[in-house]
Design an enzyme around this catalytic site. Structure first.
Site, PDB file in Angstrom:
ATOM      1  N   SER A 134     -47.113 110.108 -32.098  1.00 28.98           N
ATOM      2  CA  SER A 134     -46.495 111.391 -31.763  1.00 28.98           C
ATOM      3  C   SER A 134     -47.547 112.495 -31.693  1.00 28.98           C
ATOM      4  CB  SER A 134     -45.367 111.703 -32.753  1.00 28.98           C
ATOM      5  OG  SER A 134     -44.549 112.745 -32.291  1.00 28.98           O
ATOM      6  N   HIS A 170     -42.147 109.769 -27.300  1.00 28.43           N
ATOM      7  CA  HIS A 170     -40.702 109.578 -27.551  1.00 28.43           C
ATOM      8  C   HIS A 170     -39.914 109.683 -26.240  1.00 28.43           C
ATOM      9  CE1 HIS A 170     -42.052 110.002 -31.616  1.00 28.43           C
ATOM     10  NE2 HIS A 170     -42.282 111.295 -31.507  1.00 28.43           N
TER      11      HIS A 170
END
Length: 241
Positions: A134, A170
């Protein structure tokens, strides 16, 4: 033992709930360690959790994950002050640097205060494998999408730019990520970009994209380029680890 050339595995995975510990490292992280080419000893892995303010519970959980995996573990902490005398020297002594998710905007600001932007570049150029999840993926790129500033996603464009691309994380798990990445590439806010579903990762050698890999069947990577005033998205062949 450095990798043969500068190597980054930028992911939306690599960490999972543990069986007897809070976290365990999963296939994407193990692949990053494999890329370091270590033989004859335990791989040296340094975790960095700046994006979560060096939360001590997270640091402990990552140390446990490294122990379970059989890695020689250290962490680089910047709150309230660096926990090692020379962070740049510490990074150069690693095989792999693994960066936790959280606030990429805060991570970048704090790294620059401590000259960790230059230290990460030096480690990368020396063959230390850089990886993470991330925020720990976006940071190596020009920028991407972030919730660092609140629930509404916003662009971040001041990444370390070791890689001359944007990065979307994501991609299949958060509905707003994909359309915002497409808009940012279409209007030129971000350059050509590579994106990853949850449990997928993007491998770069030097600044060259090499392959998309995944630790879950069906997870994949994507390539985004600007054509006129639109973004064209191409799913990437993605190898299951």
């Amino acid at each position: 033992m450095p990798a043969d050339e500068p190597t980054i595995l930028a992911t939306s995975g690599g960490l999972r709930p543990g069986e007897r510990t809070f976290f365990e490292f999963s296939a994407l992280t193990h692949y990053a360690v494999e890329l370091a080419g270590v033989t004859g000893r335990a791989p040296r892995l340094c975790t960095v959790a700046t994006a979560l303010g060096d939360n001590p519970h997270v640091l402990h959980a990552l140390a446990e994950a490294a122990r379970v995996a059989g890695y020689e573990h250290s962490h680089l902490q910047l709150f309230p002050q660096p926990n090692v005398a020379d962070p740049a020297e510490h990074l150069l002594a690693q095989d792999v640097v693994w960066v936790m998710g959280g606030s990429v905007a805060n991570l970048l600001a704090v790294w620059r205060v401590h000259a960790l932007d230059r230290a990460m570049r030096a480690a990368w150029e020396a063959g230390v494998v850089l990886t993470g999840v991330s925020a720990g993926s976006i940071c190596w790129h020009v920028g991407g999408t972030t919730d660092s500033f609140g629930p509404e996603l916003r662009p971040v464009t001041n990444g370390l730019a070791l890689l001359p691309y944007g990065n979307g994380v994501h991609y299949d798990a958060e509905d707003r990520r994909r359309p915002l990445m497409q808009r940012l590439v279409a209007d030129g806010t971000l350059p050509e970009s590579y994106c990853s579903d949850d449990d997928a990762g993007l491998l770069y050698r030097g600044t060259r994209f090499v392959e998309a890999v995944a630790e879950r069947d069906g997870a994949r990577g994507y390539h985004l380029v600007r054509e006129g005033d639109s973004a064209v998205e191409t799913p990437l062949d993605t190898r299951l680890l």
